[in-house]
Scaffold this motif. Structure first.
Motif, PDB file in Angstrom:
ATOM      1  N   PRO A  83       9.543   1.912  -7.301  1.00  0.00           N
ATOM      2  CA  PRO A  83       8.390   0.759  -6.866  1.00  0.00           C
ATOM      3  C   PRO A  83       7.471   0.567  -5.616  1.00  0.00           C
ATOM      4  O   PRO A  83       8.323   0.655  -4.620  1.00  0.00           O
ATOM      5  N   ASN A  84       6.294   1.199  -5.376  1.00  0.00           N
ATOM      6  CA  ASN A  84       5.267   1.037  -4.878  1.00  0.00           C
ATOM      7  C   ASN A  84       5.572   1.705  -3.832  1.00  0.00           C
ATOM      8  O   ASN A  84       5.811   1.266  -2.320  1.00  0.00           O
ATOM      9  N   TYR A  85       6.515   2.813  -4.121  1.00  0.00           N
ATOM     10  CA  TYR A  85       6.648   4.110  -3.485  1.00  0.00           C
ATOM     11  C   TYR A  85       5.815   5.406  -3.689  1.00  0.00           C
ATOM     12  O   TYR A  85       5.418   5.371  -5.322  1.00  0.00           O
ATOM     13  N   TYR A  86       4.695   6.107  -2.974  1.00  0.00           N
ATOM     14  CA  TYR A  86       4.497   6.986  -3.924  1.00  0.00           C
ATOM     15  C   TYR A  86       5.881   8.824  -3.402  1.00  0.00           C
ATOM     16  O   TYR A  86       6.391   9.148  -2.298  1.00  0.00           O
ATOM     17  N   GLY A  87       5.696   9.248  -4.771  1.00  0.00           N
ATOM     18  CA  GLY A  87       6.770  10.008  -4.570  1.00  0.00           C
ATOM     19  C   GLY A  87       6.029  11.899  -4.787  1.00  0.00           C
ATOM     20  O   GLY A  87       5.712  11.886  -4.675  1.00  0.00           O
TER      21      GLY A  87
ATOM     22  N   TYR B 183       4.445  22.117  -3.130  1.00  0.00           N
ATOM     23  CA  TYR B 183       4.103  19.885  -3.490  1.00  0.00           C
ATOM     24  C   TYR B 183       3.461  19.335  -4.629  1.00  0.00           C
ATOM     25  O   TYR B 183       2.830  19.551  -5.123  1.00  0.00           O
ATOM     26  N   SER B 184       4.203  18.766  -4.905  1.00  0.00           N
ATOM     27  CA  SER B 184       3.705  17.745  -6.572  1.00  0.00           C
ATOM     28  C   SER B 184       4.482  16.471  -6.292  1.00  0.00           C
ATOM     29  O   SER B 184       5.083  15.768  -6.393  1.00  0.00           O
ATOM     30  N   MET B 185       2.733  15.841  -6.741  1.00  0.00           N
ATOM     31  CA  MET B 185       3.303  14.495  -6.836  1.00  0.00           C
ATOM     32  C   MET B 185       4.022  14.178  -8.096  1.00  0.00           C
ATOM     33  O   MET B 185       3.984  14.332  -9.269  1.00  0.00           O
ATOM     34  N   GLN B 186       4.976  13.116  -7.441  1.00  0.00           N
ATOM     35  CA  GLN B 186       6.374  12.632  -9.131  1.00  0.00           C
ATOM     36  C   GLN B 186       5.979  10.710  -9.102  1.00  0.00           C
ATOM     37  O   GLN B 186       5.856   9.935  -8.205  1.00  0.00           O
TER      38      GLN B 186
ATOM     39  N   PRO C 164      -0.196  -0.260  22.821  1.00  0.00           N
ATOM     40  CA  PRO C 164      -0.302  -0.498  21.913  1.00  0.00           C
ATOM     41  C   PRO C 164       0.139  -1.227  20.499  1.00  0.00           C
ATOM     42  O   PRO C 164       1.608  -1.032  20.200  1.00  0.00           O
ATOM     43  N   LEU C 165      -0.134  -1.641  19.552  1.00  0.00           N
ATOM     44  CA  LEU C 165       0.063  -2.227  18.123  1.00  0.00           C
ATOM     45  C   LEU C 165      -0.799  -1.458  16.988  1.00  0.00           C
ATOM     46  O   LEU C 165      -2.463  -1.694  17.348  1.00  0.00           O
ATOM     47  N   TYR C 166      -0.124  -1.279  16.077  1.00  0.00           N
ATOM     48  CA  TYR C 166      -1.369  -0.353  15.320  1.00  0.00           C
ATOM     49  C   TYR C 166      -0.062  -0.770  13.593  1.00  0.00           C
ATOM     50  O   TYR C 166       0.819  -1.107  12.915  1.00  0.00           O
ATOM     51  N   SER C 167      -1.700  -1.070  12.755  1.00  0.00           N
ATOM     52  CA  SER C 167      -0.991  -0.867  11.245  1.00  0.00           C
ATOM     53  C   SER C 167      -1.788   0.302  10.505  1.00  0.00           C
ATOM     54  O   SER C 167      -3.059   0.443  10.536  1.00  0.00           O
ATOM     55  N   TYR C 168      -0.969   0.695   9.172  1.00  0.00           N
ATOM     56  CA  TYR C 168      -1.994   1.320   8.965  1.00  0.00           C
ATOM     57  C   TYR C 168      -1.303   1.720   6.680  1.00  0.00           C
ATOM     58  O   TYR C 168       0.244   1.572   6.696  1.00  0.00           O
ATOM     59  N   LYS C 169      -1.269   2.569   6.329  1.00  0.00           N
ATOM     60  CA  LYS C 169      -1.003   2.583   5.087  1.00  0.00           C
ATOM     61  C   LYS C 169      -1.290   4.511   4.134  1.00  0.00           C
ATOM     62  O   LYS C 169      -2.193   4.701   4.453  1.00  0.00           O
ATOM     63  N   ALA C 170      -1.062   4.612   3.394  1.00  0.00           N
ATOM     64  CA  ALA C 170      -0.709   6.027   3.283  1.00  0.00           C
ATOM     65  C   ALA C 170      -2.071   6.074   2.213  1.00  0.00           C
ATOM     66  O   ALA C 170      -1.933   4.784   1.288  1.00  0.00           O
ATOM     67  N   ILE C 171      -3.011   7.014   2.281  1.00  0.00           N
ATOM     68  CA  ILE C 171      -3.985   7.340   0.715  1.00  0.00           C
ATOM     69  C   ILE C 171      -3.478   8.081  -0.330  1.00  0.00           C
ATOM     70  O   ILE C 171      -3.242   9.108  -0.415  1.00  0.00           O
ATOM     71  N   LYS C 172      -3.494   7.298  -1.107  1.00  0.00           N
ATOM     72  CA  LYS C 172      -2.766   7.844  -2.086  1.00  0.00           C
ATOM     73  C   LYS C 172      -3.693   9.280  -2.744  1.00  0.00           C
ATOM     74  O   LYS C 172      -2.828  10.286  -2.441  1.00  0.00           O
ATOM     75  N   GLY C 173      -4.589   9.780  -2.538  1.00  0.00           N
ATOM     76  CA  GLY C 173      -4.795  10.745  -3.233  1.00  0.00           C
ATOM     77  C   GLY C 173      -4.829  11.920  -1.933  1.00  0.00           C
ATOM     78  O   GLY C 173      -4.835  13.207  -2.374  1.00  0.00           O
ATOM     79  N   GLN C 174      -4.416  11.637   0.049  1.00  0.00           N
ATOM     80  CA  GLN C 174      -3.977  12.461   0.739  1.00  0.00           C
ATOM     81  C   GLN C 174      -2.371  12.620   0.442  1.00  0.00           C
ATOM     82  O   GLN C 174      -2.334  13.238   1.544  1.00  0.00           O
ATOM     83  N   VAL C 175      -1.506  11.788  -0.216  1.00  0.00           N
ATOM     84  CA  VAL C 175      -0.004  11.623  -0.114  1.00  0.00           C
ATOM     85  C   VAL C 175       0.436  13.561  -0.236  1.00  0.00           C
ATOM     86  O   VAL C 175       1.769  13.772   0.980  1.00  0.00           O
TER      87      VAL C 175
ATOM     88  N   ALA D 209      -7.724  10.351  13.347  1.00  0.00           N
ATOM     89  CA  ALA D 209      -7.222  11.088  14.156  1.00  0.00           C
ATOM     90  C   ALA D 209      -6.139  11.340  12.271  1.00  0.00           C
ATOM     91  O   ALA D 209      -5.813  11.281  11.697  1.00  0.00           O
ATOM     92  N   PHE D 210      -6.161   9.717  11.848  1.00  0.00           N
ATOM     93  CA  PHE D 210      -5.202   9.170  11.005  1.00  0.00           C
ATOM     94  C   PHE D 210      -5.338   9.786   9.531  1.00  0.00           C
ATOM     95  O   PHE D 210      -5.067   9.967   8.847  1.00  0.00           O
ATOM     96  N   GLU D 211      -6.885   9.728   9.592  1.00  0.00           N
ATOM     97  CA  GLU D 211      -7.504   9.870   8.220  1.00  0.00           C
ATOM     98  C   GLU D 211      -7.222  11.678   8.294  1.00  0.00           C
ATOM     99  O   GLU D 211      -7.576  11.605   6.845  1.00  0.00           O
ATOM    100  N   SER D 212      -6.986  12.379   8.807  1.00  0.00           N
ATOM    101  CA  SER D 212      -7.111  13.781   8.759  1.00  0.00           C
ATOM    102  C   SER D 212      -4.943  14.100   8.598  1.00  0.00           C
ATOM    103  O   SER D 212      -5.207  15.036   8.131  1.00  0.00           O
ATOM    104  N   LYS D 213      -4.510  13.360   8.240  1.00  0.00           N
ATOM    105  CA  LYS D 213      -2.953  13.502   8.285  1.00  0.00           C
ATOM    106  C   LYS D 213      -2.948  12.441   6.784  1.00  0.00           C
ATOM    107  O   LYS D 213      -1.942  12.103   6.625  1.00  0.00           O
ATOM    108  N   GLY D 214      -4.063  11.812   6.457  1.00  0.00           N
ATOM    109  CA  GLY D 214      -3.636  11.157   5.073  1.00  0.00           C
ATOM    110  C   GLY D 214      -3.526   9.820   5.333  1.00  0.00           C
ATOM    111  O   GLY D 214      -2.665   9.113   4.646  1.00  0.00           O
ATOM    112  N   LEU D 215      -3.459   9.280   6.542  1.00  0.00           N
ATOM    113  CA  LEU D 215      -4.076   7.502   6.571  1.00  0.00           C
ATOM    114  C   LEU D 215      -4.706   6.682   6.868  1.00  0.00           C
ATOM    115  O   LEU D 215      -5.583   7.358   7.385  1.00  0.00           O
ATOM    116  N   GLU D 216      -4.873   5.533   6.448  1.00  0.00           N
ATOM    117  CA  GLU D 216      -5.640   4.592   6.441  1.00  0.00           C
ATOM    118  C   GLU D 216      -5.223   3.913   8.071  1.00  0.00           C
ATOM    119  O   GLU D 216      -4.152   3.188   7.712  1.00  0.00           O
TER     120      GLU D 216
END
Length: 214
Positions: free
Chosen positions: A27-31, A45-48, A97-108, A173-180
């Protein structure tokens, strides 16, 4: 009849065996499932969701957290890592540096495809930070630091403008990798010697201004 029952039982056992050997996307993970060792490129590669069969050779399931990830630069031993930088006038200063981010669902899928070499275990995100994100941040902050003088960085608003410029480049740079990118702070710090030099210069400039007025 007896032989038919045995065949049915064997079939049921095989089905149970296959399903029990699968892996469930938590739960709360992208597969993201990689098949055929990823030889076919992104098409492998495919979402599951739910339970995924990972018994086939060359099959691997990546699980990417869907929630916010908080990170900071650390040494191999776990201690805080400080970046040593230089301003355009060759003055040295530090950043933590301190930073926070999360994965963009449509780009996982893109995120996993680009970084599958890092492994699919629990340490995937930590390995991503150590080997991809933080070297990228360091390159950006080092390049930006050469555009500012020490006076500008230590002046009112100068530090903020530097952080905003760095943050915008890190965000892209993060966005190009699929991260917000959610938050970013460079946490600049200067040595006592540099601070004293700037304070002395400011005091002299203030005294000159007072004498001019008189």
């Amino acid at each position: 009849m007896k032989q038919t029952k045995q065949m049915v039982m064997l079939f049921l056992i095989a089905i149970v065996g296959l399903t029990s050997c699968g892996t469930r996307v938590e739960p709360n993970y992208y597969g993201v499932l990689m098949e055929n060792y990823g030889k076919g490129g992104k098409s492998d590669y495919s979402m599951q969701q739910g339970r995924v069969n990972t018994m086939a050779p060359g099959t691997e399931l990546f699980q990417v957290p869907a929630w916010e990830q908080r990170a900071e630069f650390t040494e191999e031993g776990g201690g805080k890592r400080t970046l040593h930088l230089k301003a355009s006038d060759n003055t040295e200063f530090n950043a933590s540096p301190l930073y926070s981010y999360k994965a963009i669902k449509g780009q996982v899928v893109d995120l996993v495809f680009q970084n599958s070499r890092l492994g699919s275990g629990d340490g995937f995100m930590r390995s991503l930070e150590d080997n991809v994100l933080e070297p990228n941040i360091y390159d950006i902050i080092k390049e930006e630091s050469r555009k500012y003088t020490t006076d500008t960085l230590m002046a009112t608003g100068g530090n903020l403008r530097f952080e905003q410029d760095v943050q915008e480049k890190v965000r892209k740079a993060f966005e190009s990798k699929g991260l917000e990118l959610l938050t970013f702070s460079a946490n600049l710090d200067f040595s006592d010697k540099v601070k004293q030099k700037i304070d002395t210069r400011n005091e002299v400039n203030t005294n000159i201004s007072v004498l001019d007025q008189q």
